[in-house]
Motif scaffolding. Structure first.
Motif, PDB file in Angstrom:
ATOM      1  N   ALA A 199       3.928  -9.176  28.983  1.00  0.00           N
ATOM      2  CA  ALA A 199       3.880 -10.624  29.272  1.00  0.00           C
ATOM      3  C   ALA A 199       2.542 -10.981  29.739  1.00  0.00           C
ATOM      4  O   ALA A 199       2.119 -12.278  29.656  1.00  0.00           O
ATOM      5  N   ASP A 200       2.241 -10.580  30.763  1.00  0.00           N
ATOM      6  CA  ASP A 200       0.970 -10.789  31.644  1.00  0.00           C
ATOM      7  C   ASP A 200      -0.092  -9.586  31.970  1.00  0.00           C
ATOM      8  O   ASP A 200       0.206  -8.603  31.700  1.00  0.00           O
ATOM      9  N   GLY A 201      -1.155  -9.923  32.683  1.00  0.00           N
ATOM     10  CA  GLY A 201      -2.064  -9.024  32.982  1.00  0.00           C
ATOM     11  C   GLY A 201      -1.787  -7.873  33.893  1.00  0.00           C
ATOM     12  O   GLY A 201      -2.004  -6.901  33.721  1.00  0.00           O
ATOM     13  N   TYR A 202      -0.794  -8.414  34.866  1.00  0.00           N
ATOM     14  CA  TYR A 202      -0.336  -7.326  35.812  1.00  0.00           C
ATOM     15  C   TYR A 202       0.689  -6.061  35.298  1.00  0.00           C
ATOM     16  O   TYR A 202       0.284  -5.191  35.297  1.00  0.00           O
ATOM     17  N   SER A 203       1.772  -6.902  34.386  1.00  0.00           N
ATOM     18  CA  SER A 203       2.388  -5.830  34.019  1.00  0.00           C
ATOM     19  C   SER A 203       1.845  -4.895  32.722  1.00  0.00           C
ATOM     20  O   SER A 203       2.382  -4.074  32.484  1.00  0.00           O
ATOM     21  N   ASP A 238       1.353 -13.553  26.175  1.00  0.00           N
ATOM     22  CA  ASP A 238       2.209 -14.264  26.837  1.00  0.00           C
ATOM     23  C   ASP A 238       3.380 -15.047  26.063  1.00  0.00           C
ATOM     24  O   ASP A 238       4.189 -15.449  26.443  1.00  0.00           O
ATOM     25  N   ASP A 269      -6.406 -12.388  33.595  1.00  0.00           N
ATOM     26  CA  ASP A 269      -6.548 -12.573  32.062  1.00  0.00           C
ATOM     27  C   ASP A 269      -6.897 -11.208  31.258  1.00  0.00           C
ATOM     28  O   ASP A 269      -6.818 -10.269  31.691  1.00  0.00           O
ATOM     29  N   LEU A 284      -3.894 -15.034  29.480  1.00  0.00           N
ATOM     30  CA  LEU A 284      -2.901 -14.315  30.051  1.00  0.00           C
ATOM     31  C   LEU A 284      -2.459 -14.964  31.591  1.00  0.00           C
ATOM     32  O   LEU A 284      -3.635 -15.083  32.334  1.00  0.00           O
ATOM     33  N   PRO A 285      -1.176 -14.978  32.061  1.00  0.00           N
ATOM     34  CA  PRO A 285      -1.094 -15.250  33.551  1.00  0.00           C
ATOM     35  C   PRO A 285      -1.198 -13.931  34.230  1.00  0.00           C
ATOM     36  O   PRO A 285      -1.248 -13.077  33.538  1.00  0.00           O
ATOM     37  N   ALA A 286      -1.337 -13.946  35.295  1.00  0.00           N
ATOM     38  CA  ALA A 286      -1.358 -12.943  36.375  1.00  0.00           C
ATOM     39  C   ALA A 286      -2.693 -11.837  36.040  1.00  0.00           C
ATOM     40  O   ALA A 286      -2.378 -10.627  35.613  1.00  0.00           O
TER      41      ALA A 286
END
Lengths: 537, 132
Positions: free
Chosen positions: B34-38, B11, B61, B57-59
C-alpha cells in the motif's frame, strides 16, 4: 519609487525645451535626477541599461516621429511609465497614446512645476498598480490551472474504482449476470466513459488555455485516419440510425500532423454530427486538396441535422459554449470539444470553421498542412546561406519479437523515438517524421550533417543509447546503418530552396529504396514485413 | 507449474481488491503493497514476476520505488507497469525514463492492460531464453 528619489529619462531633441523641463523638475520639492538624451535610439539604449522611474517623451525626434515614437518606447520597456510632452495639442493622438499604454499626454506650453511633479507621481503609481493587477491575474490563472489539474486527478481515482467493479460484474467474475442486469451495468459503463471524456476535456482545455498542449506531427495518410475514425464511430451512428459516408480524393499526398490529435478532432466532429442529425439522416466526411491552397488538405464533416443559427455560429468555437436551442440538452457535455478542436488544428498551422443554415445541416471544415520534407530539412542542411558539406542518412530499424503485443510495442517505439531525439544535434540533424501510425515494424531515419567517416561514431552512439533504453531488449531487435546522401553541386546557379528540395528528393528516394516508406499497416500484413526483417538481421 | 506472480502497489485498497479479482481471473497470483516502503520489502520477500505501480504513494512515491528497484541487484530486472491517475503528458516520459516498461492512466482499459502484462512476462511461462 526608488526610496522617494525619482530617476527621469527625458527624451527631447530641442535644447530649449529640455532645459525648461529640467528647470521645472529641479524647482519642485521632491528629489529628482534627470538623464536627457536627444535621439530615440539613445533613449532606448538608456532604458535597457538603467530603467528609469518614468520616461518623459517628446514625439518628434531626429530618428522617429509621431505615434511610432511612443510605440517603440512601450515595446522596448513595457513596465516603465511613459508621459508624453508634446508641442501640439492633438486630442486624437493623445487618446491613441493612452489606449496603447502611455500614462499621460501633456502639452509643453501648459506645464508648471507642481503640475509636472504630480503627473509623474501619479503615472508611476498607476503603472505600479497595473503591474500588480497583471501579476495577480497571472497568479489566478496559474491557480485555476493547478486546481483543475488537481481536481481531474482526484476524480479519476473513484472513477477507476467504479470502472473496475462494473467490468468485474459485467465479465461475470463475481457470478452470473442476467440480461437485464447486464443492460443496466452497460448503462453505468457508458456513463463512466462519458465522465472520463469530460475529465479529459477539462484538463485539455486548461492546457490549451495556458499553451501547454504538445503535438507530435508525423507523416500520415489522412484517408486511413478518416477510415479509422469512421469505424470507431460506426456503432454510435448505427444506434441512432444515422448513415456515415466517406468521400476521399485519391490523390491526397502525406499530411504532416499528429495522428492521435487529428483522430481526436475527427471523432469530436463526427460525434457532434451524429448527435445533431435525426434518424435516417447522414454524416458525410470528405477530404480533398483545394486549388486555393495547394499546401493544405481540406477535411470536412457535413451533417443533415438541424443546422446552426448565425448567433451560435459566431460563438461555437468558444470555450464552454453550449447551444441553448440544442436538441440534446440533457447530455450535452461541457462545451469544450470544439474549443479543443480549434486549438489543436491551429497548433498544426491549420484553421477550422463552420458553414451552416438553420434547417439545412452544418459543415465543419478544417485544414492541415501537407508533408514537405524540404521545409523540415531546410534549417538543418543549410548553413550560412549554403548547403552543408556532407549529409548522411542513418536508418534505425526496430523489429518486435513475436511475443510482444501491439500496445507494448507502441510504448517501445515511442520511447525509442524520444531516445533518438536526444542523440542528435538539434541544429545539424533531423529525425525524419515517422511514416504512418506506429505499426509492427518501425523504421526511423535521421538526416545528419556529418560525413561518412564520422558516421560510425554516430551509429555506435545511437545503438548504445537505444539498447540502454529500459524495456527494449525484451521487446525487439535493432539494426542501425548509415549511408552518404549525394549532394547537388552548388555552382549551377540554383537557388538554395531548390537545392534543398533536391536533397529532400534524394533522401526520400534513399529511404524508400532502403526500406519501404509506405505507411505501416495498422494490422494484418505486419507479420510479413517483420519476418522479412528478422531474416535480414 | 507456478502461476506468474504480480505485485500490486496502490494506496487505494478498493483498487487493489479490484485488480486482484481481475488478475486472478486471468490466472495470475497477486501480492499487494500500500506504500512505497512496503513495495520494496514485499518485492524482496515475494520476488514477483511483474509489478503494477501507482505513482502517488505514501512513504516514497512511485519514482522513489522505481529508483530503488533499478538500484537493487536482485530487483532491477522485474518489469514495472505504471498505473496512475496522473496526466500522461507530464508523467509518461518521466516514468519510462525511470525504468518503467509501460504507462497507463487510470481508468485503464482492462484488455490493454492485460495485453501488456502478457507481452511483458516471458512467454510461454515459465520463461524461455530471450534472444540477446
Amino acid at each position: 519609487m526608488n526610496n522617494g528619489h525619482t530617476h527621469v529619462l527625458l527624451i527631447e531633441d530641442n535644447p530649449g525645451d529640455a532645459d525648461l523641463v529640467r528647470l521645472r523638475l529641479v524647482e519642485g520639492d521632491s528629489a529628482v535626477d534627470v538623464n536627457c538624451v536627444s535621439r530615440l535610439a539613445d533613449g532606448l539604449a538608456s532604458l535597457t541599461k538603467q530603467p528609469p522611474s518614468v520616461v518623459l517623451l517628446d514625439l518628434n525626434l531626429p530618428d522617429s516621429r509621431g505615434a511610432d515614437t511612443f510605440r517603440k518606447v512601450l515595446d522596448h520597456a513595457p513596465g516603465v511609465p511613459v508621459v508624453i510632452l508634446s508641442g501640439q495639442n492633438d486630442e486624437a493622438l493623445a487618446m491613441k497614446a493612452l489606449h496603447q499604454g502611455v500614462q499621460d499626454y501633456l502639452v509643453k506650453g501648459d506645464i508648471t512645476s507642481a503640475h509636472l511633479e504630480r503627473v509623474m507621481r501619479y503615472a508611476i503609481e498607476r503603472q505600479a498598480l497595473l503591474r500588480s493587477l497583471e501579476m495577480s491575474r497571472h497568479q489566478q490563472l496559474e491557480f485555476k490551472n493547478q486546481f483543475l489539474s488537481h481536481v481531474s486527478h482526484e476524480l479519476r481515482t473513484p472513477l477507476t474504482c467504479i470502472h473496475q467493479f462494473v467490468t468485474i460484474l459485467m465479465d461475470g467474475l463475481a457470478g452470473e449476470v442476467n440480461p437485464e442486469q447486464r443492460y443496466h451495468l452497460q448503462t453505468v459503463l457508458n456513463s463512466v466513459h462519458q465522465l472520463r471524456a469530460m475529465i479529459r476535456d477539462l484538463l485539455e482545455a486548461t492546457r490549451a488555455e495556458s499553451g501547454k498542449i504538445r503535438i507530435e506531427p508525423r507523416c500520415i495518410t489522412i484517408a486511413d485516419l478518416i477510415q479509422q475514425a469512421v469505424s470507431m464511430m460506426a456503432a454510435t451512428a448505427k444506434e441512432k440510425q444515422v448513415g456515415l459516408e466517406v468521400g476521399l480524393d485519391s490523390r491526397i499526398p502525406f499530411v504532416y500532423a499528429d495522428p492521435d490529435r487529428v483522430l481526436q478532432v475527427l471523432i469530436n466532429l463526427i460525434d457532434n454530427g451524429i448527435k445533431f442529425t435525426p434518424a435516417e439522416g447522414s454524416v458525410l466526411i470528405k477530404a480533398c486538396i483545394a486549388d486555393a491552397d495547394p499546401n493544405m488538405v481540406y477535411i470536412s464533416v457535413a451533417d443533415s441535422g438541424c443546422g446552426i443559427g448565425a448567433d451560435a455560429r459566431a460563438l461555437i468555437f468558444e470555450r464552454l459554449y453550449q447551444d441553448p436551442n440544442s436538441a440534446d440538452n440533457n447530455r450535452s457535455g461541457l462545451g469544450l470539444g470544439l474549443f479543443i478542436a480549434k486549438e489543436l488544428i491551429e497548433l498544426h498551422g491549420g484553421r477550422i470553421w463552420v458553414a451552416s443554415e438553420v434547417g439545412n445541416g452544418s459543415t465543419f471544415s478544417f485544414t492541415l498542412p501537407l508533408y514537405s520534407l524540404a521545409k523540415l530539412l531546410f534549417p538543418v542542411v543549410t548553413y550560412d546561406g549554403k548547403l552543408r558539406d556532407a549529409m548522411v542518412l542513418v536508418k534505425v530499424e526496430l523489429t518486435p519479437l513475436p511475443s510482444i503485443s501491439r500496445a507494448a510495442w507502441k510504448e517501445v517505439c515511442q520511447q525509442s523515438l524520444e531516445t533518438l531525439r536526444r542523440c542528435v544535434y538539434l541544429d545539424k540533424d533531423l529525425v525524419l517524421p515517422v511514416t504512418g501510425n506506429i505499426g509492427f515494424t518501425e523504421t526511423l531515419f535521421i538526416a545528419a550533417s556529418t560525413d561518412l567517416e564520422r558516421a560510425p561514431v554516430m551509429v555506435k552512439r545511437i545503438r548504445e543509447q537505444l539498447e540502454a533504453g529500459a524495456g527494449f531488449k525484451a521487446a525487439g531487435l535493432l539494426k542501425v546503418s548509415a549511408s552518404a546522401v549525394p549532394l547537388p553541386a552548388h555552382e549551377d546557379g540554383k537557388a538554395l530552396p531548390d537545392l534543398v528540395e533536391a536533397v529532400a528528393d534524394r533522401i526520400t528516394e534513399m529511404a524508400r529504396l532502403g526500406m519501404d516508406l509506405k505507411p505501416v499497416p495498422e494490422s494484418g500484413n505486419g507479420d510479413a514485413s517483420a519476418s522479412k526483417l528478422s531474416a535480414a538481421n | 507449474m507456478d502461476k506468474p506472480k504480480i505485485l500490486i502497489v496502490d494506496d487505494d485498497p478498493d483498487l487493489r481488491r479490484a485488480l486482484k479479482i481481475r488478475l486472478r481471473a486471468n490466472h495470475y497470483d497477486t501480492v499487494q503493497a500500500a506504500d512505497g516502503y512496503s513495495a520494496i520489502s514485499v518485492a524482496q520477500k515475494e520476488n514477483p514476476n511483474l509489478i503494477i505501480l501507482d505513482l502517488g504513494l505514501p512513504a516514497g512515491d512511485g519514482f522513489v520505488v522505481l529508483k530503488r528497484l533499478q538500484d537493487s541487484d536482485t530487483l532491477s530486472d522485474i518489469p514495472v507497469i505504471v498505473l496512475t491517475a496522473r496526466d500522461p503528458q507530464s508523467s509518461e516520459q518521466k516514468t519510462l525514463q525511470a525504468g518503467a516498461t509501460a504507462f497507463f492512466q487510470k481508468p485503464a482499459d482492462n484488455n490493454e492492460l492485460l495485453d501488456v502484462i502478457r507481452a511483458t512476462l516471458p512467454n510461454p511461462w515459465p520463461g524461455t531464453a530471450l534472444p540477446s
